[in-house]
Scaffold this motif. Sequence first.
Motif, PDB file in Angstrom:
ATOM      1  N   SER A   1       0.830  -1.214   0.000  1.00  0.00           N
ATOM      2  CA  SER A   1       0.000   0.000   0.000  1.00  0.00           C
ATOM      3  C   SER A   1       0.860   1.259   0.000  1.00  0.00           C
ATOM      4  CB  SER A   1      -0.940  -0.002   1.206  1.00  0.00           C
ATOM      5  OG  SER A   1      -0.228  -0.173   2.405  1.00  0.00           O
TER       6      SER A   1
ATOM      7  N   ALA B   1       0.056   4.959   1.191  1.00  0.00           N
ATOM      8  CA  ALA B   1      -1.100   5.400   1.975  1.00  0.00           C
ATOM      9  C   ALA B   1      -0.924   6.751   2.639  1.00  0.00           C
ATOM     10  CB  ALA B   1      -1.379   4.355   3.071  1.00  0.00           C
TER      11      ALA B   1
ATOM     12  N   ASP C   1      -2.073   7.927   6.356  1.00  0.00           N
ATOM     13  CA  ASP C   1      -2.557   7.300   7.585  1.00  0.00           C
ATOM     14  C   ASP C   1      -3.058   8.321   8.606  1.00  0.00           C
ATOM     15  OD1 ASP C   1      -1.787   4.794   6.638  1.00  0.00           O
ATOM     16  OD2 ASP C   1       0.151   4.840   7.671  1.00  0.00           O
TER      17      ASP C   1
ATOM     18  N   GLY D   1       1.792   3.504   4.538  1.00  0.00           N
ATOM     19  CA  GLY D   1       1.509   2.382   3.653  1.00  0.00           C
ATOM     20  C   GLY D   1       2.662   1.403   3.753  1.00  0.00           C
TER      21      GLY D   1
ATOM     22  N   TYR E   1       7.165   2.125   4.035  1.00  0.00           N
ATOM     23  CA  TYR E   1       8.088   1.702   5.093  1.00  0.00           C
ATOM     24  C   TYR E   1       9.137   0.718   4.551  1.00  0.00           C
ATOM     25  CZ  TYR E   1       5.027   3.900   8.515  1.00  0.00           C
ATOM     26  OH  TYR E   1       4.318   4.815   9.241  1.00  0.00           O
TER      27      TYR E   1
ATOM     28  N   PHE F   1      -5.116   5.454  -0.905  1.00  0.00           N
ATOM     29  CA  PHE F   1      -5.474   4.488   0.152  1.00  0.00           C
ATOM     30  C   PHE F   1      -5.358   5.206   1.503  1.00  0.00           C
ATOM     31  CE2 PHE F   1      -4.374   1.300   3.294  1.00  0.00           C
ATOM     32  CZ  PHE F   1      -4.927   0.098   2.880  1.00  0.00           C
TER      33      PHE F   1
ATOM     34  N   TRP G   1      -5.787   4.676   5.782  1.00  0.00           N
ATOM     35  CA  TRP G   1      -5.944   3.744   6.907  1.00  0.00           C
ATOM     36  C   TRP G   1      -5.850   4.537   8.203  1.00  0.00           C
ATOM     37  CZ3 TRP G   1      -2.190   2.742  10.696  1.00  0.00           C
ATOM     38  CH2 TRP G   1      -2.486   1.682  11.577  1.00  0.00           C
TER      39      TRP G   1
ATOM     40  N   ARG H   1      -3.896  -2.613  18.969  1.00  0.00           N
ATOM     41  CA  ARG H   1      -4.292  -1.563  18.036  1.00  0.00           C
ATOM     42  C   ARG H   1      -5.639  -1.904  17.439  1.00  0.00           C
ATOM     43  NH1 ARG H   1      -0.249  -0.862  13.079  1.00  0.00           N
ATOM     44  NH2 ARG H   1      -1.419  -2.496  12.060  1.00  0.00           N
TER      45      ARG H   1
ATOM     46  N   ASN I   1       2.136  -5.868   2.678  1.00  0.00           N
ATOM     47  CA  ASN I   1       0.724  -6.016   3.012  1.00  0.00           C
ATOM     48  C   ASN I   1      -0.205  -5.219   2.088  1.00  0.00           C
ATOM     49  OD1 ASN I   1      -1.611  -6.504   4.458  1.00  0.00           O
ATOM     50  ND2 ASN I   1      -1.209  -4.825   5.900  1.00  0.00           N
TER      51      ASN I   1
ATOM     52  N   MET J   1      -1.942  -9.412   6.705  1.00  0.00           N
ATOM     53  CA  MET J   1      -2.494  -9.003   7.999  1.00  0.00           C
ATOM     54  C   MET J   1      -3.867  -9.611   8.233  1.00  0.00           C
ATOM     55  SD  MET J   1      -3.772  -5.074   7.443  1.00  0.00           S
ATOM     56  CE  MET J   1      -4.072  -4.831   9.181  1.00  0.00           C
TER      57      MET J   1
ATOM     58  N   LEU K   1      -6.874  -8.485   8.391  1.00  0.00           N
ATOM     59  CA  LEU K   1      -7.999  -8.138   7.504  1.00  0.00           C
ATOM     60  C   LEU K   1      -8.087  -9.105   6.320  1.00  0.00           C
ATOM     61  CD1 LEU K   1     -10.251  -6.114   6.638  1.00  0.00           C
ATOM     62  CD2 LEU K   1      -8.492  -4.872   5.380  1.00  0.00           C
ATOM     63  N   TRP K   2      -6.945  -9.369   5.693  1.00  0.00           N
ATOM     64  CA  TRP K   2      -6.962 -10.239   4.501  1.00  0.00           C
ATOM     65  C   TRP K   2      -7.125 -11.697   4.887  1.00  0.00           C
ATOM     66  CZ3 TRP K   2      -8.186  -6.496   1.789  1.00  0.00           C
ATOM     67  CH2 TRP K   2      -7.478  -5.312   1.748  1.00  0.00           C
TER      68      TRP K   2
ATOM     69  N   THR L   1       3.564   2.028  14.217  1.00  0.00           N
ATOM     70  CA  THR L   1       3.007   1.872  12.865  1.00  0.00           C
ATOM     71  C   THR L   1       4.132   1.612  11.854  1.00  0.00           C
ATOM     72  OG1 THR L   1       1.291   3.454  13.434  1.00  0.00           O
ATOM     73  CG2 THR L   1       1.578   2.967  11.082  1.00  0.00           C
ATOM     74  N   GLY L   2       3.940   0.570  11.053  1.00  0.00           N
ATOM     75  CA  GLY L   2       4.877   0.295   9.961  1.00  0.00           C
ATOM     76  C   GLY L   2       6.091  -0.524  10.359  1.00  0.00           C
TER      77      GLY L   2
ATOM     78  N   GLY M   1       6.387  -3.638  11.111  1.00  0.00           N
ATOM     79  CA  GLY M   1       6.427  -4.929  10.416  1.00  0.00           C
ATOM     80  C   GLY M   1       6.850  -4.770   8.957  1.00  0.00           C
ATOM     81  N   ASP M   2       6.366  -3.735   8.319  1.00  0.00           N
ATOM     82  CA  ASP M   2       6.711  -3.493   6.907  1.00  0.00           C
ATOM     83  C   ASP M   2       8.188  -3.103   6.785  1.00  0.00           C
ATOM     84  OD1 ASP M   2       3.880  -3.635   6.529  1.00  0.00           O
ATOM     85  OD2 ASP M   2       3.786  -1.569   7.234  1.00  0.00           O
TER      86      ASP M   2
HETATM   87  P1  AMP Z   1       2.037  -2.217  10.349  1.00  0.00           P
HETATM   88  O1  AMP Z   1       2.060  -1.323  11.543  1.00  0.00           O
HETATM   89  O2  AMP Z   1       3.367  -2.879  10.070  1.00  0.00           O
HETATM   90  O3  AMP Z   1       0.877  -3.149  10.360  1.00  0.00           O
HETATM   91  O4  AMP Z   1       1.821  -1.264   9.077  1.00  0.00           O
HETATM   92  C1  AMP Z   1       0.954  -0.182   9.085  1.00  0.00           C
HETATM   93  C2  AMP Z   1       0.908   0.374   7.674  1.00  0.00           C
HETATM   94  O5  AMP Z   1       0.214  -0.552   6.851  1.00  0.00           O
HETATM   95  C3  AMP Z   1       0.165   1.697   7.586  1.00  0.00           C
HETATM   96  O6  AMP Z   1       1.005   2.644   6.972  1.00  0.00           O
HETATM   97  C4  AMP Z   1      -1.065   1.420   6.734  1.00  0.00           C
HETATM   98  O7  AMP Z   1      -1.296   2.382   5.739  1.00  0.00           O
HETATM   99  C5  AMP Z   1      -0.781   0.078   6.100  1.00  0.00           C
HETATM  100  N1  AMP Z   1      -1.969  -0.772   6.142  1.00  0.00           N
HETATM  101  C6  AMP Z   1      -2.846  -0.912   7.180  1.00  0.00           C
HETATM  102  N2  AMP Z   1      -3.831  -1.769   6.845  1.00  0.00           N
HETATM  103  C7  AMP Z   1      -3.571  -2.174   5.578  1.00  0.00           C
HETATM  104  C8  AMP Z   1      -4.201  -3.076   4.682  1.00  0.00           C
HETATM  105  N3  AMP Z   1      -5.327  -3.720   5.011  1.00  0.00           N
HETATM  106  N4  AMP Z   1      -3.639  -3.285   3.482  1.00  0.00           N
HETATM  107  C9  AMP Z   1      -2.500  -2.647   3.158  1.00  0.00           C
HETATM  108  N5  AMP Z   1      -1.855  -1.782   3.952  1.00  0.00           N
HETATM  109  C10 AMP Z   1      -2.376  -1.545   5.150  1.00  0.00           C
END
Ligand code: AMP
Length: 297
Positions: A11, A13, A15, A30, A34, A81, A83, A94, A125, A149, A151-152, A233-234, A236-237
């Motif tokens: 993504s 994004a 946020d 997004g 990250y 996008f 979030w 969270r 993700n 994640m 959601l998916w 936030t981010g 994990g990415d």
């Molecule tokens: P994390 O904290 O590693 O889960 O990553 C958070 C980041 O993931 C944020 O910058 C969001 O924009 C993005 N994000 C959150 N939910 C989704 C999703 N369902 N699909 C893709 N990106 C997402």
Amino acid sequence: MKQKSILIVGSNALDTIVPPQGRREDVIGGSTTYAMIAAGKTCPVNIVGVVGTDFPIAGKEIYQKYAASLEDLKSMEGNTFRWGGSYHDNWDDRDTLFTELGVFADFNPILSPENQNCSFIFLANIHPSLQNNVINQAKQPQAIVIDTMNLWINTARAELKEVLSKSNILLINESEAVLLSEVEDIITTVKILQSLGPDIVVIKKGRNGAILFQGTDRIKIGAYPVKNVVDPTGAGDTFGGGFISALARDGSFIDALAQGSAWASVCVEGFGPECLLTVTEAEIEKRIQFLKQTVIS
Ligand code: AMP
């Protein structure tokens, strides 16, 4: 020798981050952002994604600085996008406030010839059908690393399983691993996840580090002791971007775990990606060396 490029899809994004105190809107984020920053300091990174007309110049400048190719980053009429996430007092839990796909809802990329030939692919993700679309266009991938994640896992399980069947390495949070495998015991969980496709499963455990499972072999790494968590936030990415960039430079799995964890520790020290943008190479290297001392294999 030409350096190996990494293709990242995920993504792009804006946020809304709601910490225990305060609120920030339109933070450039997004999963791709990250991962790109963590990987882009040491490897050529090519981006697949889409932003809307509201994506700010500051965001575009970050992409121009850290990506080697933006040929497949499209700009479409509509909203980027978005979030929103709200953190509990402990920073560990969270709640997602909203997920608005915006221009991602109609995004159907056709990869450039260069991107079809990238050897390292990070499926950060995003909806599994988009991850699948990208790997179906890849001509000769050497490694496909996937993150996802809850959601998916909850809403697109069948598509996610299809992507997993074509992936080599899965990066996943402990709670999401349990959700996906539908069992609590971590060893059984990993076996189930490996049976879905990826030979290697990395379970991310936040402040407790991470464990990489290859078959029944394991490598455990700790977390860097961050004094003040400002915003996770981010993380994990960011871990994913650091991890795959070490592999693309022919690093070992220990190098990949240490690099991912070092970058993730920097991420949590600031709001959104702000600390990732300013950290020095020496600081990252110091953290990598520290983290390598925590490895148990
Ligand atoms: P994390 O904290 O590693 O889960 O990553 C958070 C980041 O993931 C944020 O910058 C969001 O924009 C993005 N994000 C959150 N939910 C989704 C999703 N369902 N699909 C893709 N990106 C997402």
